[in-house]
Design a protein around this motif. Structure first.
Motif, short mmCIF file in Angstrom:
data_model
loop_
_atom_site.label_atom_id
_atom_site.label_comp_id
_atom_site.label_asym_id
_atom_site.label_seq_id
_atom_site.Cartn_x
_atom_site.Cartn_y
_atom_site.Cartn_z
N PHE A 1 0.83 -1.22 0.00
CA PHE A 1 0.00 0.00 0.00
C PHE A 1 0.86 1.26 0.00
O PHE A 1 0.64 2.17 -0.82
N LEU A 2 1.83 1.34 0.89
CA LEU A 2 2.66 2.53 0.99
C LEU A 2 3.49 2.74 -0.27
O LEU A 2 3.63 3.88 -0.76
N ALA A 3 4.03 1.65 -0.82
CA ALA A 3 4.81 1.77 -2.05
C ALA A 3 3.92 2.21 -3.21
O ALA A 3 4.31 3.07 -4.02
N GLY A 4 2.72 1.63 -3.30
CA GLY A 4 1.80 2.04 -4.36
C GLY A 4 1.40 3.49 -4.24
O GLY A 4 1.31 4.21 -5.25
N TRP A 5 1.12 3.92 -3.02
CA TRP A 5 0.77 5.33 -2.78
C TRP A 5 1.92 6.25 -3.20
O TRP A 5 1.72 7.25 -3.89
N LEU A 6 3.13 5.90 -2.80
CA LEU A 6 4.29 6.74 -3.12
C LEU A 6 4.52 6.84 -4.63
O LEU A 6 4.64 7.95 -5.17
N PHE A 7 4.58 5.70 -5.31
CA PHE A 7 4.88 5.74 -6.74
C PHE A 7 3.75 6.39 -7.54
O PHE A 7 4.00 7.14 -8.49
N ALA A 8 2.50 6.13 -7.15
CA ALA A 8 1.38 6.78 -7.84
C ALA A 8 1.40 8.28 -7.60
O ALA A 8 1.09 9.07 -8.50
N ALA A 9 1.77 8.70 -6.38
CA ALA A 9 1.86 10.13 -6.08
C ALA A 9 2.91 10.80 -6.98
O ALA A 9 2.70 11.92 -7.48
N LEU A 10 4.04 10.13 -7.18
CA LEU A 10 5.07 10.69 -8.07
C LEU A 10 4.56 10.76 -9.50
O LEU A 10 4.80 11.76 -10.21
N LEU A 11 3.89 9.71 -9.95
CA LEU A 11 3.35 9.71 -11.31
C LEU A 11 2.36 10.85 -11.52
O LEU A 11 2.46 11.62 -12.49
N PHE A 12 1.40 10.98 -10.62
CA PHE A 12 0.40 12.03 -10.75
C PHE A 12 1.03 13.42 -10.56
O PHE A 12 0.65 14.37 -11.25
N ALA A 13 1.98 13.53 -9.64
CA ALA A 13 2.64 14.82 -9.42
C ALA A 13 3.41 15.25 -10.66
O ALA A 13 3.52 16.45 -10.96
N GLY A 14 3.96 14.29 -11.40
CA GLY A 14 4.62 14.62 -12.66
C GLY A 14 3.67 15.33 -13.60
O GLY A 14 4.02 16.36 -14.22
N TRP A 15 2.46 14.82 -13.71
CA TRP A 15 1.45 15.50 -14.53
C TRP A 15 1.09 16.87 -13.94
O TRP A 15 0.88 17.84 -14.68
N SER A 16 1.00 16.95 -12.62
CA SER A 16 0.64 18.22 -11.97
C SER A 16 1.61 19.33 -12.35
O SER A 16 1.21 20.49 -12.57
N LEU A 17 2.88 18.99 -12.42
CA LEU A 17 3.92 19.99 -12.66
C LEU A 17 4.19 20.21 -14.15
O LEU A 17 4.63 21.30 -14.55
N ALA A 18 3.94 19.21 -14.97
CA ALA A 18 4.35 19.27 -16.38
C ALA A 18 3.36 19.96 -17.29
O ALA A 18 3.64 20.15 -18.47
N THR A 19 2.19 20.30 -16.78
CA THR A 19 1.18 20.98 -17.60
C THR A 19 0.85 22.33 -16.97
O THR A 19 0.66 22.43 -15.76
N PRO A 20 0.77 23.38 -17.78
CA PRO A 20 0.56 24.73 -17.23
C PRO A 20 -0.82 24.91 -16.61
O PRO A 20 -1.76 24.17 -16.90
N ILE A 21 -0.94 25.88 -15.75
CA ILE A 21 -2.21 26.23 -15.11
C ILE A 21 -3.24 26.55 -16.18
O ILE A 21 -2.93 27.15 -17.21
N SER A 22 -4.47 26.14 -15.93
CA SER A 22 -5.61 26.37 -16.82
C SER A 22 -5.58 25.52 -18.08
O SER A 22 -6.40 25.73 -18.98
#
Length: 550
Positions: A14-35
Motif C-alpha cells: 500500500f505505501l509503495a503504491g501510494w508513493l509511486f502513484a503520487a510521483l506519477l500524478f505529481a509529474g502531470w501536476s507539474l508538467a502541464t501549465p495552469i488552466s
C-alpha cells in the motif's frame, strides 16, 4: 524490498503504491501549465470557494454558471491564462504571471459551482495559505496525493489475492494516460476514476474472500473508496452502484446473504448507504436544479435520435478515454491508442472466452454499462443541453469493467507462470505508453505540437516548475516504480500460492495474504478441490464456503 515482504506485510505494498502513484500524478501536476486541464479554471474556483465556506455561489444569468467572490490570484484563471486552450500550436509562454494578479477581491464564475463539495474540500485548502501559481499547483499536488491513495489501496488488495495475482496488469490497462493525467489535475473526475478502481478491487477481495483477516479494515477501505468516488460528480453514485452490483453477481446469492450478515460488512453497507444517499440528495436538491452548461454544438435532438447519436460516438469516447488531453487539443501518439485498444481487447476477450458463467454475468454487466451509460445519461437532456458527454466521463465504469473482467478471466485460468509473463508484458507496455504520452504533452505546452521535441530544450520555451529534467524524473520514477511494484506483487502472490501444500498444516500468520488457502495446486497451476467439496461450486456439502471462486 523483497517480493515475499509484500505478501507478508500488505501495508508495504500500500505505501509503495501510494508513493509511486503520487510521483506519477505529481509529474502531470507539474508538467502541464495552469488552466490547461479540462475545465480546471472552474474547478479551482469551486475548490477555493468551498474551503472558504461558499459551497454553491450565487446565481447568474447563464444556465449552469455560478458566481463567487475570491482573491484574484486564485480565481482569475480564464482569459489570458487560458490562452493555450484549443490551440495546440500555441505554447504556454503566452500565459501572464498569475502571481502578478494580486489578492484583491475578484468576481469569479464557475460552471461547477453546484457540484458536490466533498472533493473540493479535500483539495482546496492550499489556497488559504498560498496565492498565484503556488496555490493552484498546491491544489493539484494535494489532488495527486488523494488519487494516489486509492492506487495504494489497489496495491494493498492485490497483495492479498492469490487468484488475482495479475491485478497489476488489469490496473495498468485501466489507468489510461487520460486517467493518470486527470489524477494530477484539479478535477473531481480524477478521484472518481481512482476511487472506482479501488472500489472494484476491494469489492472483489471482500466478496471472494470474506474469511480473510482484518475484514473490518477491508470493509473500511471499501467504504472510503465508494463514498469519496460516489460524491465526486452527479452520476457518481450510479457508477459506484454498478461496480458493487457487478462484483456481487460473480458469486451465488446465498454467499451474498452470508456476507451481509457479517458485522463489519453490514456496518460498512450502512455507512456507505448514508454517504451515497447524501450524494444522491445533493444531486437532486442542488446540482440538478442548477442545470448544466449547454453544449456549444447547436444540435438539439429528441430522445431516440439522441440515443442513436450517442451510440454512434462510442469510438470517439473510447479514444478520449485513452487520452485526448487539455481542452481536446492534445492527442497522443498513434501507437499508444493501438496498444491500449489491444490491452482492453485482450481483457474483454479473455473474460468472454474463459470466465465462468457466474463471473461473466458481473463482467458483462459493466461491459454493457460502458456502452449504454452515455446514452442513458445524455440522451434525455439532449434537447435542452445538447451533446455534452465526453469519453473521460465513462472512465469510472471503464476501470471497474477492466478489473472485474480481468479477475473473472484469471479465476477461471489460475496457471501462475503464464500470468507473471502477462503482467511483465502488459505493465512494461503501459509504462512506455505513459512516458510517451507525458513527453507528447510536455512538447505541446513547451513549444507547440508543430515543433520537434528537441526545441523543448531551446531558450525561451515554456518549462515546468523545477525544469524538464526534474519533473520528467519524478514522472518516470513513479511510472517505472508502479510497474516494478506490480511485477513484485505478482511474483510474491504466486510464490505464496505455490508454497501452500507445504504450509497447509502451519498456523496462519496475521499478516499472511488472506486469500491464500490450503487447496492443493495441480501441476498445471490450477487447484484441486479440497476433500469433501463440490468442485463445480467450491462448496462443501451442507455448508457455504468462502474460498475464492470465479
Amino acid at each position: 524490498m523483497t517480493a515475499s515482504l509484500l505478501v507478508r506485510r500488505p501495508s508495504v505494498a500500500f505505501l509503495a503504491g501510494w508513493l509511486f502513484a503520487a510521483l506519477l500524478f505529481a509529474g502531470w501536476s507539474l508538467a502541464t501549465p495552469i488552466s490547461s486541464a479540462p475545465d480546471e479554471p472552474s474547478h479551482v474556483v469551486k475548490a477555493a470557494a468551498t474551503v472558504r465556506g461558499d459551497l454553491t455561489g450565487g446565481p447568474t444569468d447563464a444556465t449552469g454558471i455560478e458566481a463567487f467572490t475570491l482573491p484574484r490570484d486564485v480565481s482569475d484563471l480564464g482569459g489570458a491564462m487560458a490562452c493555450t486552450a484549443a490551440q495546440p500550436t500555441v505554447p504556454a509562454t503566452c500565459q501572464p504571471d498569475l502571481d502578478s494578479f494580486g489578492d484583491d477581491e475578484f468576481a469569479a464564475t464557475s460552471g461547477v459551482g453546484s457540484y458536490n463539495p466533498l472533493y473540493y474540500a479535500l483539495v482546496g485548502w492550499p489556497s488559504l495559505f498560498l496565492g498565484g501559481d503556488a496555490a493552484v499547483i498546491g491544489m493539484r499536488l494535494v489532488s495527486a496525493l488523494v488519487n494516489a491513495f486509492f492506487v495504494g489501496v489497489v496495491a494493498w488488495a492485490a497483495a492479498q489475492m492469490r487468484r488475482g495475482s495479475a491485478v497489476a496488469a488489469w490496473s495498468a490497462v485501466a489507468l489510461t494516460p487520460m486517467a493518470t493525467y486527470l489524477g494530477g489535475m484539479v478535477n473531481p473526475n480524477g478521484v472518481e476514476v481512482t476511487g472506482c478502481l479501488a472500489l472494484a478491487a476491494m469489492a472483489w477481495l471482500i466478496v471472494h474472500d470474506p474469511d480473510g483477516p482484518r475484514l473490518g479494515v477491508r470493509a473500511g477501505a471499501l467504504v472510503v473508496a465508494g463514498v469519496v468516488a460516489g460524491n465526486a460528480r452527479s452520476a457518481s453514485p450510479l457508477f459506484v452502484l454498478l461496480i458493487v452490483v457487478a462484483v456481487l453477481l460473480t458469486v451465488p446469492v446465498r454467499d451474498v446473504g452470508d456476507l451481509l450478515r457479517r458485522r463489519p460488512v453490514w456496518l460498512a453497507a450502512a455507512v456507505a448507504a448514508v454517504g451515497l444517499g447524501a450524494a444522491a440528495a445533493w444531486t437532486v436538491l442542488v446540482a440538478a436544479p442548477a442545470g448544466f452548461i449547454p453544449s456549444s454544438d447547436p444540435a438539439r435532438d429528441t430522445l431516440l435520435p439522441a440515443v442513436l447519436h450517442t451510440l454512434a460516438a462510442t469510438e470517439n469516447y473510447g479514444t478520449e478515454m485513452i487520452g485526448v488531453l487539455g481542452w481536446f487539443d492534445t492527442g497522443l501518439p498513434q501507437p499508444v491508442y493501438y496498444g491500449w485498444t489491444a490491452g482492453v481487447g485482450l481483457v474483454v476477450a479473455g473474460a468472454l472466452g474463459f470466465a465462468r458463467r457466474r463471473a461473466l454475468v458481473g463482467a458483462g454487466l459493466l461491459m454493457v454499462a460502458l456502452l449504454l451509460v452515455p446514452s442513458v445519461l445524455q440522451a434525455p437532456s439532449a434537447a435542452a443541453f445538447g451533446y455534452i458527454w465526453q469519453g473521460r466521463y465513462s472512465l469510472p465504469v471503464f476501470v471497474g469493467m477492466v478489473i472485474v473482467a480481468g479477475l473473472a478471466w484469471q479465476h477461471a485460468r489460475p496457471s501462475h507462470e503464464r500470468w507473471l509473463r502477462l503482467v511483465v508484458v502488459v505493465v512494461s507496455a503501459a509504462t512506455v505508453g505513459q512516458v510517451a504520452s507525458f513527453a507528447t504533452a510536455y512538447r505541446r505546452y513547451s513549444v507547440g505540437v508543430s515543433r520537434p521535441f528537441r526545441d523543448v530544450l531551446e531558450p525561451g520555451s515554456w518549462q515546468a516548475p523545477g525544469g524538464l529534467v526534474a519533473v520528467a524524473l519524478v514522472f518516470v520514477v513513479g511510472a517505472v516504480g508502479l510497474g516494478v511494484l506490480g511485477v513484485l506483487v505478482t511474483r510474491a502472490v504466486e510464490a505464496a500460492a505455490a508454497e501452500i501444500p507445504s504450509r497447509a498444516d502451519a498456523p496462519a500468520s496475521a499478516d499472511a495474504p488472506s486469500s491464500v488457502d490450503a487447496s492443493p495446486v495441480r501441476a498445471d497451476g490450477g487447484e484441486e478441490p479440497a476433500a469433501g467439496t463440490d468442485p463445480a461450486l467450491d462448496v462443501a456439502p451442507g455448508r457455504a464456503t468462502h474460498a475464492p471462486r470465479a
